[in-house]
Design a protein around this motif. Structure first.
Motif, mmCIF file in Angstrom:
data_model
loop_
_atom_site.group_PDB
_atom_site.id
_atom_site.type_symbol
_atom_site.label_atom_id
_atom_site.label_comp_id
_atom_site.label_asym_id
_atom_site.label_seq_id
_atom_site.Cartn_x
_atom_site.Cartn_y
_atom_site.Cartn_z
ATOM 1 N N GLU A 59 41.597 -4.795 59.207
ATOM 2 C CA GLU A 59 40.418 -3.931 59.051
ATOM 3 C C GLU A 59 40.740 -2.500 59.479
ATOM 4 O O GLU A 59 40.233 -1.545 58.899
ATOM 5 C CB GLU A 59 39.246 -4.501 59.827
ATOM 6 N N LYS A 60 41.602 -2.348 60.467
ATOM 7 C CA LYS A 60 42.031 -1.005 60.910
ATOM 8 C C LYS A 60 42.689 -0.236 59.769
ATOM 9 O O LYS A 60 42.571 0.987 59.680
ATOM 10 C CB LYS A 60 42.993 -1.152 62.085
ATOM 11 N N PHE A 61 43.373 -0.950 58.873
ATOM 12 C CA PHE A 61 44.052 -0.321 57.741
ATOM 13 C C PHE A 61 43.179 -0.273 56.489
ATOM 14 O O PHE A 61 43.654 0.080 55.419
ATOM 15 C CB PHE A 61 45.375 -1.028 57.455
ATOM 16 N N GLY A 62 41.912 -0.644 56.626
ATOM 17 C CA GLY A 62 40.976 -0.486 55.522
ATOM 18 C C GLY A 62 40.685 -1.732 54.714
ATOM 19 O O GLY A 62 39.935 -1.669 53.737
ATOM 20 N N PHE A 63 41.261 -2.860 55.072
ATOM 21 C CA PHE A 63 40.973 -4.103 54.356
ATOM 22 C C PHE A 63 39.518 -4.502 54.621
ATOM 23 O O PHE A 63 39.011 -4.307 55.724
ATOM 24 C CB PHE A 63 41.890 -5.238 54.832
ATOM 25 N N GLU A 64 38.881 -5.064 53.604
ATOM 26 C CA GLU A 64 37.495 -5.508 53.718
ATOM 27 C C GLU A 64 37.392 -7.000 53.457
ATOM 28 O O GLU A 64 38.103 -7.543 52.614
ATOM 29 C CB GLU A 64 36.613 -4.765 52.705
ATOM 30 N N ASN A 65 36.482 -7.639 54.158
ATOM 31 C CA ASN A 65 36.227 -9.061 53.978
ATOM 32 C C ASN A 65 35.526 -9.261 52.640
ATOM 33 O O ASN A 65 34.476 -8.681 52.390
ATOM 34 C CB ASN A 65 35.352 -9.574 55.129
ATOM 35 N N VAL A 66 36.127 -10.085 51.785
ATOM 36 C CA VAL A 66 35.527 -10.367 50.476
ATOM 37 C C VAL A 66 35.141 -11.834 50.323
ATOM 38 O O VAL A 66 34.738 -12.259 49.247
ATOM 39 C CB VAL A 66 36.439 -9.912 49.307
ATOM 40 N N GLY A 67 35.275 -12.591 51.412
ATOM 41 C CA GLY A 67 34.830 -13.974 51.346
ATOM 42 C C GLY A 67 35.569 -14.896 52.289
ATOM 43 O O GLY A 67 36.549 -14.517 52.923
ATOM 44 N N THR A 68 35.064 -16.112 52.369
ATOM 45 C CA THR A 68 35.671 -17.138 53.214
ATOM 46 C C THR A 68 35.883 -18.404 52.401
ATOM 47 O O THR A 68 34.988 -18.838 51.677
ATOM 48 C CB THR A 68 34.761 -17.455 54.431
ATOM 49 N N LEU A 69 37.072 -18.957 52.516
ATOM 50 C CA LEU A 69 37.383 -20.246 51.913
ATOM 51 C C LEU A 69 37.261 -21.273 53.036
ATOM 52 O O LEU A 69 38.052 -21.269 53.978
ATOM 53 C CB LEU A 69 38.799 -20.237 51.325
ATOM 54 N N LYS A 70 36.247 -22.094 52.960
ATOM 55 C CA LYS A 70 35.931 -22.991 54.069
ATOM 56 C C LYS A 70 36.775 -24.258 54.046
ATOM 57 O O LYS A 70 36.868 -24.939 53.023
ATOM 58 C CB LYS A 70 34.447 -23.339 54.050
ATOM 59 N N GLU A 71 37.378 -24.522 55.206
ATOM 60 C CA GLU A 71 38.117 -25.761 55.462
ATOM 61 C C GLU A 71 39.121 -26.107 54.356
ATOM 62 O O GLU A 71 39.112 -27.194 53.800
ATOM 63 C CB GLU A 71 37.145 -26.909 55.712
ATOM 64 N N VAL A 72 40.012 -25.175 54.060
ATOM 65 C CA VAL A 72 41.008 -25.391 52.996
ATOM 66 C C VAL A 72 42.409 -25.680 53.529
ATOM 67 O O VAL A 72 43.293 -26.030 52.763
ATOM 68 C CB VAL A 72 41.055 -24.191 52.027
ATOM 69 N N CYS A 73 42.619 -25.521 54.830
ATOM 70 C CA CYS A 73 43.922 -25.785 55.445
ATOM 71 C C CYS A 73 43.760 -26.832 56.536
ATOM 72 O O CYS A 73 42.809 -26.784 57.306
ATOM 73 C CB CYS A 73 44.486 -24.525 56.090
ATOM 74 N N TYR A 74 44.713 -27.730 56.606
ATOM 75 C CA TYR A 74 44.676 -28.761 57.643
ATOM 76 C C TYR A 74 45.872 -28.545 58.563
ATOM 77 O O TYR A 74 47.027 -28.584 58.134
ATOM 78 C CB TYR A 74 44.739 -30.150 57.011
ATOM 79 N N LYS A 75 45.603 -28.274 59.843
ATOM 80 C CA LYS A 75 46.665 -27.985 60.796
ATOM 81 C C LYS A 75 46.224 -28.423 62.185
ATOM 82 O O LYS A 75 45.061 -28.223 62.552
ATOM 83 C CB LYS A 75 46.972 -26.485 60.784
ATOM 84 N N PHE A 76 47.136 -28.982 62.930
ATOM 85 C CA PHE A 76 46.836 -29.428 64.295
ATOM 86 C C PHE A 76 45.625 -30.353 64.342
ATOM 87 O O PHE A 76 44.734 -30.210 65.168
ATOM 88 C CB PHE A 76 46.649 -28.245 65.243
#
Length: 64
Positions: free
Chosen positions: A34-51
């Motif tokens: 965000e400091k470099f100007g990136f903006e949140n355009v969405g969330t992909l919910k529960e798509v990765c399984y780890k730990f």
């Protein structure tokens, strides 16, 4: 290093957009982008399984 990537993308006429996917609880990485100007355009919910649990990804975009 992220700043150099953003600068190189802005200098290239063929690059229009930078995209990143960040594990949602990673607040430090989200703030850095965000400091470099990136903006949140969405969330992909529960798509990765780890730990032994599911993780969501935050999708960020920077139009250069």
């Amino acid at each position: 290093m992220l700043g150099a990537l953003v600068d190189a993308a802005r200098a290239d006429d063929k690059v229009h957009s930078l995209l990143t996917l960040i594990v949602s609880p990673n607040a430090a990485s989200l703030k850095l982008h965000e400091k470099f100007g990136f903006e949140n355009v969405g969330t992909l919910k529960e798509v990765c399984y780890k730990f032994d649990h599911w993780l969501s990804l935050t999708h960020l975009q920077l139009l250069v």
